[in-house]
Design a protein around this motif. Structure first.
Motif, PDB file in Angstrom:
ATOM      1  N   LEU A 155       0.843  -1.184   0.000  1.00  0.00           N
ATOM      2  CA  LEU A 155       0.000   0.000   0.000  1.00  0.00           C
ATOM      3  C   LEU A 155       0.883   1.240   0.000  1.00  0.00           C
ATOM      4  O   LEU A 155       2.069   1.189   0.341  1.00  0.00           O
ATOM      5  CB  LEU A 155      -0.973   0.015   1.180  1.00  0.00           C
ATOM      6  N   SER A 156       0.287   2.364  -0.375  1.00  0.00           N
ATOM      7  CA  SER A 156       0.972   3.642  -0.325  1.00  0.00           C
ATOM      8  C   SER A 156       0.072   4.639   0.382  1.00  0.00           C
ATOM      9  O   SER A 156      -1.148   4.638   0.178  1.00  0.00           O
ATOM     10  CB  SER A 156       1.306   4.147  -1.735  1.00  0.00           C
ATOM     11  N   VAL A 157       0.669   5.457   1.238  1.00  0.00           N
ATOM     12  CA  VAL A 157      -0.057   6.479   1.977  1.00  0.00           C
ATOM     13  C   VAL A 157       0.517   7.834   1.579  1.00  0.00           C
ATOM     14  O   VAL A 157       1.668   8.145   1.896  1.00  0.00           O
ATOM     15  CB  VAL A 157       0.066   6.272   3.500  1.00  0.00           C
ATOM     16  N   GLU A 191       0.938   9.838  -9.115  1.00  0.00           N
ATOM     17  CA  GLU A 191       1.864  10.092 -10.215  1.00  0.00           C
ATOM     18  C   GLU A 191       3.174   9.329 -10.025  1.00  0.00           C
ATOM     19  O   GLU A 191       3.745   8.798 -10.982  1.00  0.00           O
ATOM     20  CB  GLU A 191       2.132  11.591 -10.325  1.00  0.00           C
ATOM     21  N   GLU A 192       3.660   9.272  -8.786  1.00  0.00           N
ATOM     22  CA  GLU A 192       4.907   8.562  -8.514  1.00  0.00           C
ATOM     23  C   GLU A 192       4.744   7.058  -8.695  1.00  0.00           C
ATOM     24  O   GLU A 192       5.631   6.379  -9.224  1.00  0.00           O
ATOM     25  CB  GLU A 192       5.391   8.891  -7.103  1.00  0.00           C
ATOM     26  N   LEU A 193       3.611   6.529  -8.247  1.00  0.00           N
ATOM     27  CA  LEU A 193       3.353   5.099  -8.447  1.00  0.00           C
ATOM     28  C   LEU A 193       3.295   4.754  -9.929  1.00  0.00           C
ATOM     29  O   LEU A 193       3.835   3.734 -10.364  1.00  0.00           O
ATOM     30  CB  LEU A 193       2.041   4.701  -7.764  1.00  0.00           C
ATOM     31  N   ALA A 194       2.637   5.617 -10.717  1.00  0.00           N
ATOM     32  CA  ALA A 194       2.550   5.375 -12.154  1.00  0.00           C
ATOM     33  C   ALA A 194       3.930   5.443 -12.791  1.00  0.00           C
ATOM     34  O   ALA A 194       4.282   4.600 -13.639  1.00  0.00           O
ATOM     35  CB  ALA A 194       1.606   6.393 -12.796  1.00  0.00           C
ATOM     36  N   ALA A 195       4.733   6.430 -12.380  1.00  0.00           N
ATOM     37  CA  ALA A 195       6.061   6.584 -12.959  1.00  0.00           C
ATOM     38  C   ALA A 195       6.976   5.416 -12.616  1.00  0.00           C
ATOM     39  O   ALA A 195       7.856   5.042 -13.406  1.00  0.00           O
ATOM     40  CB  ALA A 195       6.688   7.896 -12.480  1.00  0.00           C
ATOM     41  N   GLU A 196       6.779   4.813 -11.449  1.00  0.00           N
ATOM     42  CA  GLU A 196       7.616   3.696 -11.015  1.00  0.00           C
ATOM     43  C   GLU A 196       7.117   2.352 -11.535  1.00  0.00           C
ATOM     44  O   GLU A 196       7.719   1.312 -11.257  1.00  0.00           O
ATOM     45  CB  GLU A 196       7.681   3.655  -9.485  1.00  0.00           C
ATOM     46  N   GLY A 197       6.016   2.348 -12.264  1.00  0.00           N
ATOM     47  CA  GLY A 197       5.530   1.122 -12.876  1.00  0.00           C
ATOM     48  C   GLY A 197       4.656   0.245 -12.003  1.00  0.00           C
ATOM     49  O   GLY A 197       4.408  -0.919 -12.341  1.00  0.00           O
ATOM     50  N   TYR A 198       4.139   0.781 -10.903  1.00  0.00           N
ATOM     51  CA  TYR A 198       3.272  -0.017 -10.040  1.00  0.00           C
ATOM     52  C   TYR A 198       1.864  -0.169 -10.616  1.00  0.00           C
ATOM     53  O   TYR A 198       1.171  -1.141 -10.320  1.00  0.00           O
ATOM     54  CB  TYR A 198       3.175   0.617  -8.647  1.00  0.00           C
ATOM     55  N   LEU A 199       1.437   0.798 -11.429  1.00  0.00           N
ATOM     56  CA  LEU A 199       0.072   0.799 -11.941  1.00  0.00           C
ATOM     57  C   LEU A 199       0.034   0.279 -13.365  1.00  0.00           C
ATOM     58  O   LEU A 199       0.996   0.424 -14.123  1.00  0.00           O
ATOM     59  CB  LEU A 199      -0.507   2.213 -11.887  1.00  0.00           C
ATOM     60  N   SER A 200      -1.083  -0.314 -13.730  1.00  0.00           N
ATOM     61  CA  SER A 200      -1.263  -0.866 -15.067  1.00  0.00           C
ATOM     62  C   SER A 200      -2.159   0.046 -15.895  1.00  0.00           C
ATOM     63  O   SER A 200      -3.035   0.743 -15.364  1.00  0.00           O
ATOM     64  CB  SER A 200      -1.901  -2.266 -14.991  1.00  0.00           C
ATOM     65  N   CYS A 216      -3.032  -0.667  -2.839  1.00  0.00           N
ATOM     66  CA  CYS A 216      -4.097   0.328  -2.702  1.00  0.00           C
ATOM     67  C   CYS A 216      -3.457   1.637  -2.241  1.00  0.00           C
ATOM     68  O   CYS A 216      -2.556   1.637  -1.387  1.00  0.00           O
ATOM     69  CB  CYS A 216      -5.135  -0.150  -1.687  1.00  0.00           C
ATOM     70  N   LEU A 217      -3.901   2.737  -2.823  1.00  0.00           N
ATOM     71  CA  LEU A 217      -3.381   4.060  -2.501  1.00  0.00           C
ATOM     72  C   LEU A 217      -4.356   4.790  -1.585  1.00  0.00           C
ATOM     73  O   LEU A 217      -5.531   4.941  -1.901  1.00  0.00           O
ATOM     74  CB  LEU A 217      -3.174   4.864  -3.789  1.00  0.00           C
TER      75      LEU A 217
END
Length: 326
Positions: A155-157, A191-200, A216-217
């Motif tokens: 998860l990310s907070v 945005e950081e999760l997307a840039a690091e490739g966590y999101l599809s 889950c964010l």
């Protein structure tokens, strides 16, 4: 063999200084001069405290063992187990208090461990348990529509849009992950999760639905006393789908404080009358939105939430203006 050993002891580093065994730090520990620094207590356990360095960076989160450590409160002897010991602190806990610690060793774990502690002085001034408030909000979000987070492994907070310091944000995320047995806990934004490739399916050329398969964010955004960018607008940009209209009022929420006045936010002064009729200069309000996001079609929102801090610095329960799903 002896000559080789002697040669090794006489090696020099890149600065030309001779390296000696007694000068080398212990593996897993960082030696420092004895210092006294100020920390915020984020979590109190029977044998240890979780601390965030005051105005510190995201890596400056520490644990402090209370075994064999003498405590003082405002410079006077303090025994936690004595009756009435916590009467100077709201809600009967040290969580939210400031503490000054003198130490000369940090064990390099995460959180770091303060060691060789020579003094621990708890302060009764400067109390602020906003971290505890936001942990309650995060846990309430976890409990609603639990199918969104029932099978996650990470998860990310994201608390970057709050008044918490980087160290407090990291400490809250670590505690929240531990409460739900999630070992991989981050503090990244969408945005950081997307840039690091966590999101599809986040690339512009992909006509898909963005989602986080394994995580889950959780996000809390303070409105900062200005016109609020409501969750409907944020979710349209991030998820690509509108949430349901904000008419799903939550009755019976665990928060019964009056809502903030229009235009009030995190840093705005909100005078409150005391029993004598005089304004209490230490009381203020915070207004915020909170959400958990798994995908463009899987998110839950608390909007226009408000909470108040009393004269002692204690944040009480919060009200939810409305709830929405996407």
């Amino acid at each position: 063999m002896c000559l080789c050993l002697l040669a090794g002891c006489g090696r020099t580093d890149s600065t030309g200084n001779t390296c000696r065994a007694e000068d080398e730090p212990t593996v897993g520990a960082e030696k420092a001069e004895p210092i006294g620094e100020s920390f915020r207590i984020i979590q109190e356990k029977p044998d240890w405290l979780l601390l965030a360095k005051e105005e510190g960076g995201s890596a400056e989160v520490y644990t402090l063992s209370l075994r064999d450590v003498e405590l003082t409160l405002d410079g006077e002897a303090f025994e936690r187990n004595e009756p009435g010991a916590y009467q100077r602190f709201p809600d009967g806990t040290l969580t939210g208090a400031l503490v000054e610690v003198a130490y000369d060793l940090v064990l390099e774990t995460y959180p770091g461990q303060l060691a060789e502690v020579t003094a621990v002085n708890i302060r009764s001034d400067g109390f602020d348990d906003r971290c505890a408030l936001y942990l309650r909000v995060l846990n309430d979000l976890w409990a609603v529509d639990e199918g969104l987070n029932s099978d996650i492994t990470m998860l990310s907070v994201d608390l970057s849009q709050t008044g918490l310091s980087d160290s407090e944000q990291a400490a809250v995320a670590w505690v929240f992950g531990g409460m739900h047995d999630i070992s991989e806990t981050m503090t990244m934004s969408y945005e950081e999760l997307a840039a690091e490739g966590y999101l599809s399916d986040t690339a512009p050329e992909v006509d898909g639905i963005p989602h986080w398969k394994d995580g889950c964010l959780f996000t809390i955004t303070e409105q900062n006393g200005q016109d609020s960018i409501h969750v409907e607008q944020d979710s349209k940009n991030i998820t690509g789908a509108d949430p349901l209209p904000r008419t799903e009022e939550k009755s019976g929420a665990a928060c019964q404080l009056p809502p903030a006045e229009a235009g009030q936010g995190q840093s705005d002064f909100c005078p409150v009358k005391t029993e004598s009729g005089e304004p209490d200069a230490l009381q203020n309000n915070v207004t915020f939105d909170a959400q958990k996001w798994r995908s463009a079609l899987g998110a839950y929102f608390f909007t226009d939430c408000t909470a108040s801090r009393d004269a002692q610095g204690h944040w009480g329960d919060y009200t939810v203006g409305a709830a929405a799903i996407s």
